[in-house]
Design an enzyme around this catalytic site. Structure first.
Site, PDB file in Angstrom:
ATOM      1  N   GLU A 314       0.871  -1.172   0.000  1.00 58.70           N
ATOM      2  CA  GLU A 314       0.000   0.000   0.000  1.00 58.70           C
ATOM      3  C   GLU A 314       0.908   1.221   0.000  1.00 58.70           C
ATOM      4  O   GLU A 314       1.827   1.329   0.802  1.00 58.70           O
ATOM      5  CB  GLU A 314      -0.899  -0.042   1.236  1.00 58.70           C
ATOM      6  CG  GLU A 314      -2.174   0.777   1.091  1.00 58.70           C
ATOM      7  CD  GLU A 314      -1.937   2.259   1.215  1.00 58.70           C
ATOM      8  OE1 GLU A 314      -2.159   2.982   0.225  1.00 58.70           O
ATOM      9  OE2 GLU A 314      -1.511   2.696   2.291  1.00 58.70           O
ATOM     10  N   HIS A 315       0.657   2.159  -0.896  1.00 54.72           N
ATOM     11  CA  HIS A 315       1.645   3.166  -1.246  1.00 54.72           C
ATOM     12  C   HIS A 315       1.763   4.329  -0.269  1.00 54.72           C
ATOM     13  O   HIS A 315       2.794   5.001  -0.220  1.00 54.72           O
ATOM     14  CB  HIS A 315       1.311   3.722  -2.638  1.00 54.72           C
ATOM     15  CG  HIS A 315       2.506   4.150  -3.417  1.00 54.72           C
ATOM     16  ND1 HIS A 315       2.525   4.174  -4.781  1.00 54.72           N
ATOM     17  CD2 HIS A 315       3.725   4.560  -3.030  1.00 54.72           C
ATOM     18  CE1 HIS A 315       3.710   4.586  -5.205  1.00 54.72           C
ATOM     19  NE2 HIS A 315       4.453   4.837  -4.157  1.00 54.72           N
ATOM     20  N   SER A 316       0.734   4.608   0.518  1.00 52.61           N
ATOM     21  CA  SER A 316       0.741   5.856   1.278  1.00 52.61           C
ATOM     22  C   SER A 316       1.769   5.918   2.419  1.00 52.61           C
ATOM     23  O   SER A 316       2.339   6.984   2.647  1.00 52.61           O
ATOM     24  CB  SER A 316      -0.666   6.163   1.804  1.00 52.61           C
ATOM     25  OG  SER A 316      -1.133   5.161   2.677  1.00 52.61           O
ATOM     26  N   CYS A 318       4.834   4.724   2.753  1.00 53.51           N
ATOM     27  CA  CYS A 318       6.196   4.953   2.298  1.00 53.51           C
ATOM     28  C   CYS A 318       6.270   4.670   0.808  1.00 53.51           C
ATOM     29  O   CYS A 318       5.411   3.994   0.247  1.00 53.51           O
ATOM     30  CB  CYS A 318       7.203   4.080   3.058  1.00 53.51           C
ATOM     31  SG  CYS A 318       6.957   2.311   2.818  1.00 53.51           S
ATOM     32  N   ARG A 436      10.031  12.982   0.777  1.00 49.01           N
ATOM     33  CA  ARG A 436       9.568  11.819   0.016  1.00 49.01           C
ATOM     34  C   ARG A 436       9.857  12.023  -1.468  1.00 49.01           C
ATOM     35  O   ARG A 436      10.884  11.605  -1.947  1.00 49.01           O
ATOM     36  CB  ARG A 436       8.081  11.543   0.279  1.00 49.01           C
ATOM     37  CG  ARG A 436       7.863  10.958   1.685  1.00 49.01           C
ATOM     38  CD  ARG A 436       6.487  10.366   1.902  1.00 49.01           C
ATOM     39  NE  ARG A 436       6.144   9.306   0.960  1.00 49.01           N
ATOM     40  CZ  ARG A 436       5.118   8.475   1.126  1.00 49.01           C
ATOM     41  NH1 ARG A 436       4.348   8.591   2.201  1.00 49.01           N
ATOM     42  NH2 ARG A 436       4.842   7.547   0.240  1.00 49.01           N
TER      43      ARG A 436
END
Length: 602
Positions: A314-316, A318, A436
């Protein structure tokens, strides 16, 4: 000389804050990125809007000052603290499956028994689990727990470049993190670092089990200990009455929180997709039908019954780069055919049961109806190109490897569609605290001239090579600016979000502002991927491509995704044109800078 290991988070206090780039420099960069997309008249029209926006006392100056004020009250990072995770991920109302999640294909274990490498072996029939699958799963679990221990004890040296250290904060956002769907904006649930949970969630035949990674004294179990637990789970699931596939709901927008504290997830599939990469990547991306998965967890590892394994994320919490580093490390040691058992008391796994009513069954049915078309529409292929890698790119092409690969993708798109389009590449801002990403706008006047020149038979080889050099140098400059916190996209997003109700400006409302951010090509490069067979994510726009790549010394790997429903795109055609572009560019580089000597590999 001291041999003391530098602790993982020892550089955090030294890291600078993410800067706020200047208004003039950012808008100039934005304007330059529009030149390949606009006529002269259209560009001059937009240029006047920008001029008005940045004038003394103008709206741009006011918004810039508001951004400075936001920075002053932000604990770590004006972008990450205030907007980014919400705007980029948590407020996005599309299902995470395919639209947001990524996957990493682990290389086949070198100790895999030979009979598991055949497509029609009897030990890997559909509906069955294999001893080798369980052995490898146990090994991967133990290595994942070992890596967590390295993070928790700060035994991993901090990541650094040649010139500066990198932020390690994202390493604390891998284990024990779960995304919880909520109305309007989702939420990330996590405990303080280090994650205190001691268990892993095992999903098998759509059933859920808690597997203990540690004994009652907090000692980590061995491969053999975990293997015993996995056998207990398999024995149990083969005799119990099966519950409906609750995990399907995480591919949609439902809320379930029972497993939020698990460190990570193991998915044991009772089937295999053979030894090719395309079908394997599809299974690891979406489970073929979204069954036997839990897409809201930061890290999940699926193992087919032939032992092939991959991570889905799941991308959020990291960026995929950090889990790819972890997964690379996990793949360094092969599975032992005869893993040791500690002899300690083993806590038996526990099955999780859900209270299921008619509404739950209806929700599962409705979610499946929404998800099936998304899965069927996803056109995924993997390319492994073995003719050359970054050794050739550096020595013979004499280019930045990443800039070269980006030009390969530009040329491949031009070959496929005879035009250029806005292109996103992930640029890292990890030299800053809690940094990020920002956008590297690959499309430029130089890249456009290069792809047009490569297809122009009247140009000489030298002219084409010169265009390649100009394009890669322009890309490297933009990339370095982004890395230094001087990208324009996140900055312009910040300004736009600070508009008050009675404020507006043509710079944000004219068509080109939106069009220039329609990432028809959405791309990202990870590490060399020596222990990975491939990687990928979904396209951002239905008429575009999502392309993730791994650049090894002598092997280049690309994951390509587009939509079958689009009459404009074709993943296999794009794959072939990546090959064509790689060969065409190799040819001109060799002609200019001599032939690539195979002895260089030795």
């Amino acid at each position: 000389m001291s041999n003391q290991v530098i602790k993982t988070f020892s550089n955090q206090y030294k890291l600078p804050r993410l800067p706020i780039p200047s208004l003039e420099e950012s808008t100039t960069k934005y304007l330059n990125s529009l030149k390949p997309l606009l006529s002269f008249e259209e560009f001059e029209y937009t240029k006047q809007h920008v001029k008005d926006f940045i004038k003394p006392g103008g709206l741009g100056q006011k918004l810039h000052q508001r951004l400075i004020d936001i920075d002053r009250i932000s604990p770590y990072n004006w972008l990450d603290d205030t907007w980014w995770i919400k705007k980029a991920y948590l407020e996005w109302r599309a299902p995470v499956i395919i639209n947001s999640n990524w996957y990493l294909l682990l290389i086949d274990d070198p100790n895999t028994p030979e009979e598991y490498f055949t497509n029609n072996n009897e030990i890997c029939l559909k509906g069955q689990f294999s001893k080798w699958q369980i052995k490898r799963a146990a090994h991967l679990i133990e290595k994942m727990l070992e890596y967590k221990n390295l993070i928790d004890t700060e035994s991993i040296p901090p990541d650094i470049t040649r010139t500066y250290p990198l932020c390690m904060h994202q390493y604390t956002r891998c284990y024990g993190i779960t995304r919880i769907p909520k109305l309007n904006c989702d939420e990330l649930i996590y405990t303080p670092h280090p994650a205190p949970a001691k268990h892993i969630l095992v999903i098998i035949k759509d059933q859920f089990y808690i597997l203990n990674g540690y004994d009652k004294d907090g000692q980590r179990y061995t491969d053999g200990d975990i293997e015993i637990q996995l056998h207990q789970i398999v024995d149990d699931v083969l005799k119990v009455q099966l519950d409906p596939p609750i995990g399907v709901l995480t591919a949609d927008d439902q809320t379930l929180t029972l497993i939020e504290n698990a460190l990570f997830i193991i998915n044991l599939d009772d089937y295999s997709t053979g030894m090719g990469f395309d079908k394997f990547s599809q299974n690891m991306f979406h489970g073929l039908n979204a069954h036997n998965r839990w897409f809201d967890k930061a890290m999940s590892i699926a193992i087919e019954n032939n032992g092939r394994a991959a991570m889905n994320g799941e991308h959020s919490p990291c960026d995929a780069l950090i889990p790819s580093i972890i997964f690379q490390w996990i793949g360094l040691e092969p599975t032992l055919p005869n893993a040791s058992v500690s002899g300690r008391s083993i806590i038996s796994p526990k099955r999780i049961r859900f209270t299921i009513n008619e509404q739950t069954l209806k929700d599962i049915f409705e979610a499946q109806k929404r998800i099936d078309p998304i899965i069927v529409d996803s056109d995924i292929v993997i390319l492994q190109f073995s003719e050359y890698g970054i050794q050739f790119i550096k020595k013979i092409a004499k280019c930045s490897p990443d800039a070269y690969i980006q030009m390969v993708l530009q040329l491949a798109y031009f070959k496929t569609h005879q035009k250029v389009v806005p292109t996103y590449e992930t640029g890292s801002t990890r030299q800053f605290l809690h940094g990020r990403t920002d956008t590297i706008r690959t499309l430029s006047l130089e890249s456009k001239a290069f792809v047009e020149g490569m297809e122009n038979k009247s140009l000489t080889v030298q002219q084409k090579y010169n265009l390649l050099q100009a394009a890669t140098k322009a890309h490297s400059i933009y990339s370095q600016d982004v890395s230094n916190g001087k990208g324009c996209d996140r900055y312009l997003l910040g300004l736009k979000l600070l508009l008050q109700k009675d404020e507006s400006h043509p710079i944000f409302t004219e068509t080109i502002f939106i069009k220039s951010q329609e990432w028809i090509l959405s791309t990202s490069g990870l590490n060399s991927g020596d222990k990975l067979n491939g990687t990928g994510f979904g396209c951002v726009y239905p008429n575009g491509y999502g392309i993730n790549y791994l650049s090894g010394e002598y092997l280049l790997k690309f994951g390509i995704e587009s939509k079958y429903s689009s009459s404009e795109t074709d993943s296999n055609a794009f794959k072939q044109n990546i090959i064509n572009a790689l060969k065409d560019m190799k040819d001109i580089c060799e002609q200019i800078n001599s032939n690539y000597e195979k002895e260089d590999r030795l």
